[in-house]
Design an enzyme around this catalytic site. Structure first.
Site, short mmCIF file in Angstrom:
data_model
loop_
_atom_site.label_atom_id
_atom_site.label_comp_id
_atom_site.label_asym_id
_atom_site.label_seq_id
_atom_site.Cartn_x
_atom_site.Cartn_y
_atom_site.Cartn_z
N ASP A 106 0.83 -1.20 0.00
CA ASP A 106 0.00 0.00 0.00
C ASP A 106 0.88 1.26 0.00
O ASP A 106 1.87 1.33 0.72
CB ASP A 106 -0.87 -0.03 1.26
N GLU A 153 1.76 -0.53 -4.94
CA GLU A 153 0.79 0.46 -5.39
C GLU A 153 1.55 1.77 -5.53
O GLU A 153 1.90 2.39 -4.53
CB GLU A 153 -0.35 0.61 -4.38
C1 GLC Z 1 -4.12 3.08 -0.77
C2 GLC Z 1 -5.35 2.23 -0.65
C3 GLC Z 1 -6.50 3.11 -0.28
C4 GLC Z 1 -6.20 3.76 1.04
C5 GLC Z 1 -4.88 4.49 1.00
C6 GLC Z 1 -4.40 4.83 2.38
O1 GLC Z 1 -4.20 4.01 -1.79
O2 GLC Z 1 -5.56 1.53 -1.84
O3 GLC Z 1 -7.70 2.41 -0.22
O4 GLC Z 1 -7.22 4.66 1.37
O5 GLC Z 1 -3.87 3.70 0.44
O6 GLC Z 1 -4.04 3.66 3.05
#
Ligand code: GLC
Length: 538
Positions: A203, A263
């Site tokens: 994440d 991500e």
């Molecule tokens: C990432 C997740 C999202 C979350 C953010 C903070 O972007 O995919 O859902 O709100 O991180 O953790």
């Protein structure tokens, strides 16, 4: 092309556990619910499931505010359920990927509570980013950074200091320059890999490190561009150490080489380049199919960009996830995803739903024909639209409250799945689901679509079956086929003997030369109608 690691051509199914299937009738999906639906996923034909966070959490951000990294939220099950899930998935040759949330924890995490209690200058506070404020009495935040969810990225605590949170105030950012934080996460990574996880989804993998000087954002800095808190050079060395941990697990037997997929949101595709250097994270998502307009030239350029950067094995393809509006609704808009898109979709309601559904079907065939690995977000295989009429008082995404209602947030793509045509929760739960399902949700259900050869679900099942069987699909390369004078055509060949053809325009486009139509998202006899794609054998 010979694949050496399973993840190079895997199709991974993203499960948002609270919205997948509820076993105990409390309106919230859980791990036993997921276990009871593993046959559905095996029948769909996916190689792995990625679970978004199922850890104990006060749910300030749907579970991305973790208060214990090594436990299962009791509302979602037990550690025994997780172990059983891994085992039962493995029995169906499916792997389990867990979500690692290293940028921040929950303000309820014991280490953050200890930091609050210990006070300024303490060892405990050094694990987070605490600073004195600016202005008279330190009443102003330490700098001008904004939370991605709206409002300032700083919250003041009782003794007058401020702490940094790039997201919600319930999600304090860790200080990644602190050796104890690194050690803590190395333990967490080993904890889940030891329990049989085949990989991690990382994440906010473009966050973590912040420039220790915490300089103000210069005006007009582009979103997701390299900055004092995004894409820091320190990440490279950190990810090399994580890679070494992943590679220390035996790759020879199931689940095979462990992966981690970052991500990483970016301003320009080239910003991904440092993440893809050898020795770092095995994979990072490419969001090109989300960011591109529904237009042949734009998509072709986006695909070429990914292929020249690293290819879809290291940068998997994805049409949607729990953070962006559903493709079946998004593609109506002829524009790439931006954070304010959800508001426009709410204004549009379900108008144009048919065009959106047609495009989402064509996009699914594109996704699964591209070289490399692909991710499917739960419900995409049912063609679920974005739910646009969630009442304000039922919205749960912190984006909604933090923007004073200007941003509807991401609840519209998180509405619990319909399994049955009717009955309570459309088969999701015996109780009212934690987010309300719209009327007519049962028409999208697994039950309603299963026997219908023309349904979304049948298209996905057939595409995944062909993808497993056809030697041209999965990892490899592609060769574009030009259709002179047909700018709306998007056609490529994959060897041996496979052709993808799509029509992204408003008038019919003739099919390129082929032997047989293997699968099509709509009628494909001689020509492709608007917003239709086909898989052909050459
Ligand atoms: C990432 C997740 C999202 C979350 C953010 C903070 O972007 O995919 O859902 O709100 O991180 O953790």
């Amino acid at each position: 092309m010979a694949v050496t690691k399973w993840w190079e051509d895997a199709v991974v199914y993203q499960v948002y556990p609270r919205s997948f299937a509820d076993s105990d009738g409390d309106g919230v999906g859980d791990l036993p619910g997921l276990r009871s639906r593993l046959d559905y996923l095996a029948g769909l034909g996916v190689d792995a499931v990625w679970l978004t966070p199922f850890y104990p959490s006060p749910l300030a951000d749907g579970g991305y505010d973790v208060s214990d990294y090594r436990a299962v939220d009791p509302r979602l099950g037990t550690m025994a359920d997780f172990d059983a899930l891994v085992k039962e998935a493995a029995a169906r040759r499916m792997r389990v990927i867990v979500d690692l949330v290293p940028n921040h924890c929950s303000s309820a995490h014991p280490l953050f509570r200890a930091a609050l209690a210990a006070g300024p200058g303490s060892r405990e506070r050094a694990r987070f980013i605490f600073r004195d404020g600016r202005g008279p009495g330190g009443e102003l935040p330490p700098n001008n950074w904004a939370s991605s969810f709206g409002g300032p990225a700083w919250t003041r605590v009782a003794d007058g200091q401020w702490y940094l949170h790039l997201f919600d105030a319930g999600q304090p950012d860790w200080n990644w320059h602190d050796a104890e934080v690194r050690a803590l996460f190395e333990d967490v990574i080993r904890f889940w890999l030891d329990r049989g996880a085949a990989g991690l989804r990382v994440d906010v993998a473009w966050g973590l490190f912040k420039d220790p000087d915490l300089p103000d954002d210069p005006g007009g800095i582009p979103r997701d561009a390299p900055s004092a808190y995004h894409h820091r050079p320190e990440l490279r060395e950190l990810y090399r150490t994580w890679r070494a941990i992943l590679d220390s697990y035996p790759a020879g037997e199931f689940p095979g080489a462990r992966t981690a997929v970052g991500e990483v949101w970016y301003d320009a595709l080239g910003t991904l380049r440092p993440y893809l250097l050898p020795g770092g994270l095995p994979q990072v998502f490419n969001f090109e199919l989300i960011l591109s307009r529904w237009q042949a030239g734009a998509l072709r350029a986006a695909i070429d960009g990914v292929l020249s950067l690293a290819g879809g094995s290291r940068a998997p393809w994805v049409l949607g996830n729990h953070d962006v509006p559903r493709p079946a609704s998004r593609y109506r808009l002829d524009e790439g995803f931006t954070p304010d898109m959800a508001a426009r979709l709410v204004a549009l309601g379900q108008r144009g739903a048919e065009v959106g559904a047609r495009r989402a079907r064509a996009a699914a065939l594109l996704l699964l024909a591209l070289p490399g690995s692909a991710y499917i977000y739960q419900g995409e295989e049912l063609g679920l639209p974005e739910v646009t009429d969630i009442p304000d008082d039922a919205r749960r995404d912190p984006q909604f409250a933090r923007s004073a209602g200007r941003r509807p947030g991401r609840d519209g793509c998180r509405v619990p799945l319909p399994w049955a045509r009717g009955g309570p929760g459309f088969g999701f739960s015996a109780a009212p689901p934690w987010l309300p399902q719209p009327d007519g949700w049962g028409d999208y259900s697994v039950e309603a679509q299963s026997g219908d050869p023309g349904s979304f679900l049948s298209l996905y099942r057939e595409a995944l079956r062909l993808r497993r069987e056809h030697p041209a699909l999965g990892a490899g390369g592609l060769r574009w086929i030009d259709q002179p004078g047909r700018p709306a055509a998007l056609c490529f060949a994959r060897e041996p003997g496979f052709v993808f053809a799509a029509n992204l325009g408003g008038a019919p486009v003739p099919l390129p030369p082929h032997r047989q139509v293997l699968l099509a998202s709509g009628p494909a006899r001689g020509a492709l109608p608007p917003d239709t794609a086909a898989w052909l054998s050459a």
